[in-house]
Enzyme design. Structure first.
Site, PDB file in Angstrom:
ATOM      1  CE1 TYR A   1      58.965  56.382  34.318  1.00  0.00           C
ATOM      2  CE2 TYR A   1      59.559  53.913  34.298  1.00  0.00           C
ATOM      3  CZ  TYR A   1      58.686  54.892  34.504  1.00  0.00           C
ATOM      4  OH  TYR A   1      57.609  54.756  35.325  1.00  0.00           O
TER       5      TYR A   1
ATOM      6  CG  LEU B   1      52.536  55.725  30.323  1.00  0.00           C
ATOM      7  CD1 LEU B   1      53.376  57.066  29.928  1.00  0.00           C
ATOM      8  CD2 LEU B   1      53.352  54.700  31.082  1.00  0.00           C
TER       9      LEU B   1
HETATM   10  N1  PMP Z   1      50.551  54.169  33.855  1.00  0.00           N
HETATM   11  C1  PMP Z   1      51.638  54.679  34.554  1.00  0.00           C
HETATM   12  C2  PMP Z   1      51.634  55.893  35.361  1.00  0.00           C
HETATM   13  C3  PMP Z   1      52.872  53.875  34.692  1.00  0.00           C
HETATM   14  O1  PMP Z   1      53.807  54.099  35.311  1.00  0.00           O
HETATM   15  C4  PMP Z   1      52.846  52.637  33.791  1.00  0.00           C
HETATM   16  C5  PMP Z   1      54.068  51.946  33.940  1.00  0.00           C
HETATM   17  N2  PMP Z   1      55.107  52.342  33.521  1.00  0.00           N
HETATM   18  C6  PMP Z   1      51.737  52.247  33.139  1.00  0.00           C
HETATM   19  C7  PMP Z   1      50.731  53.165  33.144  1.00  0.00           C
HETATM   20  C8  PMP Z   1      51.464  51.008  32.076  1.00  0.00           C
HETATM   21  O2  PMP Z   1      52.252  51.113  31.274  1.00  0.00           O
HETATM   22  P1  PMP Z   1      53.102  49.959  30.294  1.00  0.00           P
HETATM   23  O3  PMP Z   1      51.893  49.011  30.041  1.00  0.00           O
HETATM   24  O4  PMP Z   1      53.694  50.526  29.100  1.00  0.00           O
HETATM   25  O5  PMP Z   1      54.097  49.478  31.418  1.00  0.00           O
END
Ligand code: PMP
Length: 286
Positions: free
Chosen positions: A32, A206
């Site tokens: 997603y 992530l």
């Molecule tokens: N780490 C995790 C585990 C997340 O779920 C998210 C948000 N989706 C993020 C970091 C931050 O990522 P982003 O800045 O791409 O939203």
């Protein structure tokens, strides 16, 4: 009622359906993205579409939509749902071949499922939570080892959120081998003087789209950036802490496991980075 997008079609949310055999439903076999909308425009669409492509590739899943069409679907959903501030949720799963099996279905004959919907969030940028700052607890990180892939396996992060709520806090930071990995739905940072410290990239976290932009802005503003892991104790002794995510931007953290950071109010560096991020990203929004 919202208009949503499912497998090539726009429809009212109450008419949208996905098979009970869909592997997203049965196996969490899906990925997603969440893209925020400010002033009716998309924030860092490019970053999210590149990461989507990567997540799909890592799971040998076919991308069912071109980048141009994906942008068009995002824009159309923003338009028809009249979103000024909010989010667009996108999910792609390996689809369904009409049964349940651990082995992947034949990609030649099984179409991936693609779903997008909007979430209207007036006041997303001018958030009271950011003025207050968030309180976090630490929990053990027991997720699987490929956290760099943005899969829909969000049960443990959801449980972490509930543990935080039960403790009267807002969120949880996860710890593995004594080191902070990330928040339940955000990347984690501490600040010491003019130096911002955040975990290095790897399979343990992530690769946040917001993280990449914020670190770029921090460097441009002559702040020092150190990409390395840190402990909860080091974080508790820091001047400030914050998190980043596409849906909450830069969020100050004011307390970790009951220990207030600095004065216990949002830090200067976090607030400045939030302001720079919002300004710059609004300018670059599509
Ligand atoms: N780490 C995790 C585990 C997340 O779920 C998210 C948000 N989706 C993020 C970091 C931050 O990522 P982003 O800045 O791409 O939203």
């Amino acid at each position: 009622m919202r208009t949503v997008y499912v497998n090539g079609q726009y429809m009212p949310e109450n008419e949208a359906t996905v098979s009970i055999f869909d592997r997203g439903f049965l196996m969490a076999d899906g990925v997603y993205e969440v893209t925020s909308v400010l002033d009716g425009k998309l924030i860092d669409f490019e970053g999210h579409s590149v990461r989507l492509e990567r997540s799909l590739g890592e799971l040998d899943m076919r991308n069912p939509i071109s980048k141009e069409d994906l942008l068009e679907v995002h824009r159309e959903l923003v338009r028809v749902n009249e979103i000024d501030e909010g989010l667009i949720y996108l999910q792609v799963t390996r689809g369904s071949d009409g049964d349940r099996d651990f082995a992947f279905p034949d990609p030649e004959t099984t179409e991936p499922t693609i779903v997008l919907f909007t979430q209207n969030k007036p006041g997303l940028a001018d958030s009271p939570a950011a003025k207050r700052g968030s309180k976090v607890i630490s929990i053990e990180d027991i997720r699987w080892g490929r956290r760099d892939i943005k899969t829909v396996q969000l049960l443990y992060p959801s449980m972490g959120k509930m543990m935080a709520k039960k403790a009267g806090c807002d969120d949880a930071w996860m710890v593995e081998d004594g080191m902070v990995t990330e928040g339940t739905s955000n990347n984690a940072y501490i600040v010491k003087g003019n130096r911002i410290i955040t975990r290095h990239l790897g399979t343990e976290i992530l690769h946040g789209i917001t993280r990449a932009a914020v670190l770029r802005f921090a460097r441009e503003a002559q702040m020092e950036v150190e990409e390395r892991s840190f402990t909860i104790e080091e974080a508790q002794a820091a001047d400030e802490a914050f998190t980043t995510s596409a849906s909450a931007f830069v969020m100050p953290v004011v307390e970790i496991d009951g220990v207030a950071l600095g004065e216990g109010v949002p830090g200067k560096v976090a607030l400045r980075l939030r302001e720079i991020y919002l300004d710059e990203m609004r300018k670059a929004a599509v």
